[in-house]
Design a protein around this motif. Structure first.
Motif, PDB file in Angstrom:
ATOM      1  N   LEU A   1     -14.079  15.642 -13.852  1.00 54.13           N
ATOM      2  CA  LEU A   1     -12.771  15.250 -13.476  1.00 54.13           C
ATOM      3  C   LEU A   1     -12.576  15.294 -12.072  1.00 54.13           C
ATOM      4  O   LEU A   1     -11.904  14.561 -11.582  1.00 54.13           O
ATOM      5  N   LYS A   2     -13.192  16.369 -11.457  1.00 51.39           N
ATOM      6  CA  LYS A   2     -13.152  16.624 -10.049  1.00 51.39           C
ATOM      7  C   LYS A   2     -13.724  15.496  -9.333  1.00 51.39           C
ATOM      8  O   LYS A   2     -13.136  14.908  -8.264  1.00 51.39           O
ATOM      9  N   GLU A   3     -15.032  15.199  -9.640  1.00 52.16           N
ATOM     10  CA  GLU A   3     -15.615  14.377  -8.996  1.00 52.16           C
ATOM     11  C   GLU A   3     -15.038  12.818  -9.175  1.00 52.16           C
ATOM     12  O   GLU A   3     -15.038  12.021  -8.222  1.00 52.16           O
ATOM     13  N   TYR A   4     -14.548  12.607 -10.502  1.00 53.91           N
ATOM     14  CA  TYR A   4     -13.712  11.055 -10.667  1.00 53.91           C
ATOM     15  C   TYR A   4     -12.576  11.120  -9.506  1.00 53.91           C
ATOM     16  O   TYR A   4     -12.168  10.124  -9.007  1.00 53.91           O
ATOM     17  N   MET A   5     -11.898  12.370  -9.597  1.00 60.55           N
ATOM     18  CA  MET A   5     -10.565  12.323  -8.795  1.00 60.55           C
ATOM     19  C   MET A   5     -10.883  12.022  -7.433  1.00 60.55           C
ATOM     20  O   MET A   5     -10.214  11.376  -6.643  1.00 60.55           O
ATOM     21  N   LYS A   6     -11.828  12.666  -6.941  1.00 61.45           N
ATOM     22  CA  LYS A   6     -12.432  12.644  -5.556  1.00 61.45           C
ATOM     23  C   LYS A   6     -12.911  11.274  -5.076  1.00 61.45           C
ATOM     24  O   LYS A   6     -12.517  10.623  -4.134  1.00 61.45           O
ATOM     25  N   GLY A   7     -13.579  10.479  -6.219  1.00 63.73           N
ATOM     26  CA  GLY A   7     -14.041   9.134  -5.982  1.00 63.73           C
ATOM     27  C   GLY A   7     -12.961   8.216  -5.669  1.00 63.73           C
ATOM     28  O   GLY A   7     -13.185   7.062  -5.154  1.00 63.73           O
ATOM     29  N   ILE A   8     -11.893   8.300  -6.582  1.00 69.09           N
ATOM     30  CA  ILE A   8     -11.040   7.334  -6.455  1.00 69.09           C
ATOM     31  C   ILE A   8      -9.851   7.296  -5.284  1.00 69.09           C
ATOM     32  O   ILE A   8      -8.937   6.288  -5.172  1.00 69.09           O
ATOM     33  N   GLN A   9      -9.962   8.418  -4.608  1.00 70.31           N
ATOM     34  CA  GLN A   9      -9.024   8.375  -3.312  1.00 70.31           C
ATOM     35  C   GLN A   9      -9.156   7.378  -2.479  1.00 70.31           C
ATOM     36  O   GLN A   9      -8.256   7.080  -1.774  1.00 70.31           O
ATOM     37  N   THR A  10     -10.361   6.805  -2.267  1.00 69.52           N
ATOM     38  CA  THR A  10     -10.486   5.602  -1.318  1.00 69.52           C
ATOM     39  C   THR A  10     -10.134   4.419  -1.920  1.00 69.52           C
ATOM     40  O   THR A  10      -9.989   3.304  -1.286  1.00 69.52           O
ATOM     41  N   GLU A  11      -9.918   4.204  -3.368  1.00 67.62           N
ATOM     42  CA  GLU A  11      -9.728   2.829  -3.975  1.00 67.62           C
ATOM     43  C   GLU A  11      -7.995   2.995  -4.614  1.00 67.62           C
ATOM     44  O   GLU A  11      -7.576   4.133  -4.679  1.00 67.62           O
ATOM     45  N   PRO A  12      -7.500   1.889  -4.760  1.00 62.20           N
ATOM     46  CA  PRO A  12      -6.328   1.813  -5.290  1.00 62.20           C
ATOM     47  C   PRO A  12      -6.123   2.778  -6.640  1.00 62.20           C
ATOM     48  O   PRO A  12      -6.991   2.513  -7.350  1.00 62.20           O
ATOM     49  N   HIS A  13      -5.282   3.609  -6.625  1.00 63.92           N
ATOM     50  CA  HIS A  13      -4.957   4.228  -7.891  1.00 63.92           C
ATOM     51  C   HIS A  13      -3.593   4.602  -7.849  1.00 63.92           C
ATOM     52  O   HIS A  13      -2.677   4.366  -7.225  1.00 63.92           O
ATOM     53  N   ASN A  14      -3.337   5.208  -9.357  1.00 67.72           N
ATOM     54  CA  ASN A  14      -1.840   5.625  -9.729  1.00 67.72           C
ATOM     55  C   ASN A  14      -0.989   4.158  -9.562  1.00 67.72           C
ATOM     56  O   ASN A  14       0.011   4.094  -9.127  1.00 67.72           O
ATOM     57  N   VAL A  15      -1.625   3.233 -10.099  1.00 64.72           N
ATOM     58  CA  VAL A  15      -0.995   1.806 -10.002  1.00 64.72           C
ATOM     59  C   VAL A  15       0.176   1.596 -11.126  1.00 64.72           C
ATOM     60  O   VAL A  15      -0.097   1.797 -12.215  1.00 64.72           O
ATOM     61  N   LYS A  16       1.187   0.854 -10.864  1.00 58.82           N
ATOM     62  CA  LYS A  16       2.235   0.558 -11.577  1.00 58.82           C
ATOM     63  C   LYS A  16       2.657  -0.948 -11.214  1.00 58.82           C
ATOM     64  O   LYS A  16       2.597  -1.279  -9.996  1.00 58.82           O
ATOM     65  N   VAL A  17       2.857  -1.651 -12.238  1.00 53.89           N
ATOM     66  CA  VAL A  17       3.149  -3.242 -12.134  1.00 53.89           C
ATOM     67  C   VAL A  17       4.313  -3.475 -12.595  1.00 53.89           C
ATOM     68  O   VAL A  17       4.673  -3.403 -13.966  1.00 53.89           O
ATOM     69  N   TYR A  18       5.265  -4.101 -11.696  1.00 52.13           N
ATOM     70  CA  TYR A  18       6.519  -4.409 -12.343  1.00 52.13           C
ATOM     71  C   TYR A  18       6.235  -6.054 -12.499  1.00 52.13           C
ATOM     72  O   TYR A  18       5.953  -6.616 -11.442  1.00 52.13           O
ATOM     73  N   PHE A  19       6.628  -6.814 -13.358  1.00 47.49           N
ATOM     74  CA  PHE A  19       6.440  -8.251 -13.528  1.00 47.49           C
ATOM     75  C   PHE A  19       7.782  -9.036 -14.249  1.00 47.49           C
ATOM     76  O   PHE A  19       8.322  -8.355 -15.081  1.00 47.49           O
ATOM     77  N   ASP A  20       7.769 -10.175 -13.723  1.00 42.43           N
ATOM     78  CA  ASP A  20       8.800 -10.920 -14.566  1.00 42.43           C
ATOM     79  C   ASP A  20       8.606 -12.592 -14.310  1.00 42.43           C
ATOM     80  O   ASP A  20       8.124 -12.758 -13.373  1.00 42.43           O
ATOM     81  N   GLY A  21       9.065 -13.220 -15.317  1.00 39.02           N
ATOM     82  CA  GLY A  21       9.039 -14.528 -15.378  1.00 39.02           C
ATOM     83  C   GLY A  21      10.421 -15.458 -15.354  1.00 39.02           C
ATOM     84  O   GLY A  21      11.078 -14.761 -16.366  1.00 39.02           O
ATOM     85  N   GLY A  22      10.670 -16.198 -14.795  1.00 39.67           N
ATOM     86  CA  GLY A  22      11.812 -17.244 -14.991  1.00 39.67           C
ATOM     87  C   GLY A  22      11.277 -18.563 -15.296  1.00 39.67           C
ATOM     88  O   GLY A  22      10.538 -19.179 -14.728  1.00 39.67           O
TER      89      GLY A  22
END
Length: 218
Positions: A60-81
């Protein structure tokens, strides 16, 4: 990524007990695990992600270290009209993420002409957001998808059946893209009021106002 901790706790010359925690962000779980291990009373600690995959503390520590340089904790708000008069659709998304110790926001909208209903526009807005995630390099991560469409959210979570052929095709297209990107979706239904940013982007697209911006969030 959120995980649950499975802890075997042992009192010296005393009883042993097993505990399972509530869901915690991986970074918090690591801190708690290390503190427990320092007491030398936690005989073993493992972690389970949302897919019940087991992780050791080292993994888990290696995974968390590896993602720091990549986009993470991603939240997407979407809507269509959808404009019934012109048959035009406006698609909007706002993507929030962390990278290299900083927080960012990407806003994007697009005007399309080939859809027939508002529900299709909502699905298309989510699919368009997935294309943006691909460009950002978001792969093999959990992602929160947040929208105000009961139809889209409830159909993608399996709460409602997807009986319309046109919507079923969009749902399949989204599932295929998620699999391709290795994204683990977490769907959240919110009110239209709480989805103002994505709603405004969709409305601006319908008014031929094109938006594309990426900025740091302080």
């Amino acid at each position: 990524m959120d995980v649950r901790m499975e802890i075997v706790y042992h009192v010296p010359k005393g009883p042993q007990a097993n505990f399972t925690s509530d869901g915690l962000h991986a970074s918090q779980a690591i801190l708690i695990a290390e503190d427990l291990l320092n007491t030398k009373r936690a005989q073993s600690i493992n972690f389970l992600d949302s897919y019940n995959t087991e992780w050791t503390l080292k993994e888990l520590k290696e995974y968390m270290k590896g993602i720091q340089t990549e986009p993470h904790n991603v939240k997407v708000y979407f809507d269509g009209g959808f404009d019934l008069g012109t048959k035009n659709s406006g698609l909007g998304c706002a993507i929030y993420y962390d990278q290299n110790g900083k927080s960012f926001r990407l806003r994007k909208n697009v005007l399309v002409h080939e859809l027939d209903t508002n529900n299709e526009a909502e699905y298309a807005a989510l699919h368009n957001a997935l294309l943006e995630l691909d460009l950002l390099g978001v792969h093999h991560l959990p992602v929160k998808f947040i929208g105000d469409s009961q139809v889209v959210i409830n159909q993608l979570t399996g709460e409602w059946p997807c009986l319309e052929e046109s919507l079923a095709k969009w749902a399949d297209r989204i599932d295929e893209k998620l699999i391709q990107l290795g994204i683990q979706p977490q769907y959240h239904l919110i009110s239209r009021k709480d989805n103002r940013e994505a709603d405004r982007l969709a409305s601006q697209a319908l008014n031929n106002i094109e938006i594309f911006s990426a900025s740091e969030v302080h």
